[in-house]
Design a protein around this motif. Structure first.
Motif, PDB file in Angstrom:
ATOM      1  N   ALA A   1      42.312 157.748  99.412  1.00  0.00           N
ATOM      2  CA  ALA A   1      40.943 158.175  99.724  1.00  0.00           C
ATOM      3  C   ALA A   1      40.706 159.629  99.314  1.00  0.00           C
ATOM      4  N   ALA A   2      41.704 160.500  99.521  1.00  0.00           N
ATOM      5  CA  ALA A   2      41.552 161.911  99.152  1.00  0.00           C
ATOM      6  C   ALA A   2      41.413 162.073  97.641  1.00  0.00           C
ATOM      7  N   TRP A   3      42.253 161.404  96.878  1.00  0.00           N
ATOM      8  CA  TRP A   3      42.145 161.511  95.420  1.00  0.00           C
ATOM      9  C   TRP A   3      40.852 160.888  94.917  1.00  0.00           C
ATOM     10  N   ALA A   4      40.410 159.820  95.575  1.00  0.00           N
ATOM     11  CA  ALA A   4      39.136 159.227  95.180  1.00  0.00           C
ATOM     12  C   ALA A   4      37.977 160.195  95.420  1.00  0.00           C
ATOM     13  N   ALA A   5      38.022 160.938  96.535  1.00  0.00           N
ATOM     14  CA  ALA A   5      36.971 161.929  96.807  1.00  0.00           C
ATOM     15  C   ALA A   5      37.011 163.073  95.797  1.00  0.00           C
ATOM     16  N   ILE A   6      38.195 163.497  95.399  1.00  0.00           N
ATOM     17  CA  ILE A   6      38.311 164.593  94.427  1.00  0.00           C
ATOM     18  C   ILE A   6      37.772 164.154  93.065  1.00  0.00           C
TER      19      ILE A   6
ATOM     20  N   LEU B   1      32.258 172.541  83.307  1.00  0.00           N
ATOM     21  CA  LEU B   1      33.698 172.321  83.454  1.00  0.00           C
ATOM     22  C   LEU B   1      34.291 173.210  84.540  1.00  0.00           C
ATOM     23  N   VAL B   2      33.832 174.488  84.585  1.00  0.00           N
ATOM     24  CA  VAL B   2      34.347 175.401  85.607  1.00  0.00           C
ATOM     25  C   VAL B   2      33.916 174.939  86.995  1.00  0.00           C
ATOM     26  N   VAL B   3      32.686 174.479  87.111  1.00  0.00           N
ATOM     27  CA  VAL B   3      32.211 173.997  88.410  1.00  0.00           C
ATOM     28  C   VAL B   3      33.015 172.765  88.848  1.00  0.00           C
ATOM     29  N   MET B   4      33.275 171.838  87.923  1.00  0.00           N
ATOM     30  CA  MET B   4      34.075 170.665  88.250  1.00  0.00           C
ATOM     31  C   MET B   4      35.460 171.063  88.744  1.00  0.00           C
ATOM     32  N   ALA B   5      36.116 171.965  88.015  1.00  0.00           N
ATOM     33  CA  ALA B   5      37.466 172.376  88.380  1.00  0.00           C
ATOM     34  C   ALA B   5      37.473 173.098  89.719  1.00  0.00           C
ATOM     35  N   ALA B   6      36.454 173.946  89.977  1.00  0.00           N
ATOM     36  CA  ALA B   6      36.418 174.693  91.235  1.00  0.00           C
ATOM     37  C   ALA B   6      36.203 173.754  92.418  1.00  0.00           C
ATOM     38  N   VAL B   7      35.288 172.816  92.294  1.00  0.00           N
ATOM     39  CA  VAL B   7      35.030 171.900  93.401  1.00  0.00           C
ATOM     40  C   VAL B   7      36.249 171.007  93.659  1.00  0.00           C
TER      41      VAL B   7
ATOM     42  N   PHE C   1      39.398 171.680  92.967  1.00  0.00           N
ATOM     43  CA  PHE C   1      40.464 172.492  93.555  1.00  0.00           C
ATOM     44  C   PHE C   1      40.186 172.780  95.023  1.00  0.00           C
ATOM     45  N   GLY C   2      38.907 173.038  95.374  1.00  0.00           N
ATOM     46  CA  GLY C   2      38.568 173.277  96.772  1.00  0.00           C
ATOM     47  C   GLY C   2      38.822 172.059  97.639  1.00  0.00           C
ATOM     48  N   LEU C   3      38.422 170.889  97.133  1.00  0.00           N
ATOM     49  CA  LEU C   3      38.687 169.663  97.893  1.00  0.00           C
ATOM     50  C   LEU C   3      40.191 169.404  98.025  1.00  0.00           C
ATOM     51  N   TYR C   4      40.956 169.712  96.969  1.00  0.00           N
ATOM     52  CA  TYR C   4      42.403 169.514  97.040  1.00  0.00           C
ATOM     53  C   TYR C   4      43.028 170.389  98.127  1.00  0.00           C
ATOM     54  N   ARG C   5      42.582 171.656  98.215  1.00  0.00           N
ATOM     55  CA  ARG C   5      43.109 172.543  99.252  1.00  0.00           C
ATOM     56  C   ARG C   5      42.744 172.057 100.643  1.00  0.00           C
TER      57      ARG C   5
ATOM     58  N   ARG D   1      45.576 170.857 103.418  1.00  0.00           N
ATOM     59  CA  ARG D   1      45.729 171.461 104.762  1.00  0.00           C
ATOM     60  C   ARG D   1      45.649 170.415 105.854  1.00  0.00           C
ATOM     61  N   SER D   2      44.815 169.423 105.665  1.00  0.00           N
ATOM     62  CA  SER D   2      44.655 168.386 106.698  1.00  0.00           C
ATOM     63  C   SER D   2      45.789 167.360 106.687  1.00  0.00           C
ATOM     64  N   GLY D   3      46.685 167.427 105.718  1.00  0.00           N
ATOM     65  CA  GLY D   3      47.826 166.504 105.665  1.00  0.00           C
ATOM     66  C   GLY D   3      47.534 165.203 104.965  1.00  0.00           C
ATOM     67  N   TRP D   4      46.422 165.121 104.284  1.00  0.00           N
ATOM     68  CA  TRP D   4      46.111 163.890 103.581  1.00  0.00           C
ATOM     69  C   TRP D   4      46.813 163.831 102.213  1.00  0.00           C
ATOM     70  N   LEU D   5      47.230 164.963 101.718  1.00  0.00           N
ATOM     71  CA  LEU D   5      47.928 165.002 100.430  1.00  0.00           C
ATOM     72  C   LEU D   5      49.251 165.763 100.595  1.00  0.00           C
TER      73      LEU D   5
END
Length: 374
Positions: free
Chosen positions: A318-323, A354-360, A362-366, A370-374
């Motif tokens: 689910a986390a990777w799907a959201a990213i 491209l920068v906006v995609m990468a920033a968003v 990366f933010g979702l990944y962090r 932190r929440s332990g989903w990844l």
């Protein structure tokens, strides 16, 4: 010239008739009957037959008919006849000689009988399940842990007949050990019953100790740091434990009936020995019940681990799907074929997207990290 042709004809005739003569010697002549093959000797189920007088085995090879006749002429003698997987035909003659009832005879020919003690006139029929531990280098999904068999006993005033099915408990060592205890063997056929059941229960204890080690290995694999272990191994060990449980637990009731005196004909001295065997059996029964509960707990723990692992996998998916949904959405919007779209003709629009995609992403990944989903 004619003589030469006749000579060539004789040569050809000999050339053709020689193989025919050879074949005629090999093949049987017409009307000749080949001698019948002798029938194969049938394997005898009789392992040993001994005559015991005052606890001492009498020398010589004894036929069970002669041994029984000699034992019936004396007050301090009995016959011990040992059989291994007899067929119905051979056992029918033995049953007629010793006067056995047809119902226990039918049970003795077949294997896999429930432990029991039954009385037929002055003859007692006892059935005992045997078990032994099968050594294996590693417990797998198909490992045979416990091998079971049967031992049936016909106990009469002047004889005891032991019928063994399978190789889980061989009775030759029991006979050899008991022949060294003349005082105990002088008690009569019930001394043989005690020796056989004592050997069977001792094997139960050995099997229980070996199964405990297998359970410890399975438990270490489930509750260790890795938290692994195939669940099929637990099922296989539990299946083998159930087979062992069917052999051990039902034997308690017949032994208690013998100890309490509900079965007549048992000498008081032998009854004390059987009480000791019943105590050992009760300890094995407690171990088997404990093992069953422990395996249930291990199985439930492993199922819980599998459920947790499945939830972790679902959260990661689910986390990777959201990213990945973020660049998919942006690329989908800018992939629409409209002329009037904001920043469509801007020189740096492609790089900014491209920068906006990468920033968003990366933010979702962090956040998911932190929440332990990844």
């Amino acid at each position: 010239m004619a003589d030469q042709h006749r000579g060539n004809g004789r040569g050809l005739s000999r050339a053709f008739t020689a193989p025919v003569r050879v074949v005629s010697k090999v093949l049987p002549r017409s009307g000749a009957v080949s001698p019948p093959r002798p029938p194969r000797p049938r394997r005898s189920a009789i392992i040993d037959c001994g005559l015991y007088v005052e606890g001492i085995r009498q020398p010589g090879e004894w036929d069970y008919v002669d041994a029984l006749a000699e034992a019936q002429r004396r007050d301090d003698a009995f016959v011990w006849l040992g059989l291994h997987e007899p067929d119905a035909d051979e056992f029918a003659d033995i049953a007629q000689t010793f006067g056995l009832h047809e119902l226990p005879v039918e049970d003795a020919v077949k294997s896999y009988q429930r432990p029991k003690v039954e009385r037929y006139g002055d003859i007692t029929f006892a059935a005992v399940r045997t078990a032994r531990y099968v050594e294996h280098a590693e417990l797998t999904e198909t490992s045979e842990v416990v091998e079971t068999g049967d031992v049936m006993l016909f106990i009469g005033p002047t004889f005891v007949i032991t019928v063994r099915h399978g190789d889980a408990c061989r009775l030759a060592p029991v006979r050899l050990e008991l022949e060294g205890k003349e005082e105990l063997l002088a008690q009569g056929p019930w001394a043989v019953f005690h020796a056989v059941v004592d050997r069977v229960v001792d094997l139960y204890l050995d099997v229980a100790a070996a199964i405990e080690q297998d359970i410890d290995e399975v438990e270490a694999g489930v509750f260790g740091r890795s938290g692994g272990g195939r669940i099929q191994r637990i099922y296989q060990l539990k299946r083998e434990l159930v087979e062992f449980k069917r052999a051990v637990i039902p034997l308690a009731r017949p032994l208690n009936a013998l100890v309490s005196g509900r079965i007549p004909g048992v000498p008081s001295e032998i009854r004390r020995y059987i009480r000791d065997v019943a105590d050992h059996l009760s300890r094995t029964v407690e171990q088997v019940v404990t093992f069953d509960d422990l395996l249930n707990s291990i199985l439930q723990a492993r199922l819980a681990q599998l459920s947790v692992d499945m939830n972790d996998d679902m959260r990661k998916i689910a986390a990777w799907a959201a990213i990945l949904a973020v660049p998919t959405a942006i690329a989908g919007i800018y992939g629409m074929n409209f002329k009037n779209m904001p920043e469509l003709h801007w020189a740096y629009g492609y790089y900014v997207v491209l920068v906006v995609m990468a920033a968003v992403c990366f933010g979702l990944y962090r956040i998911f990290r932190r929440s332990g989903w990844l």
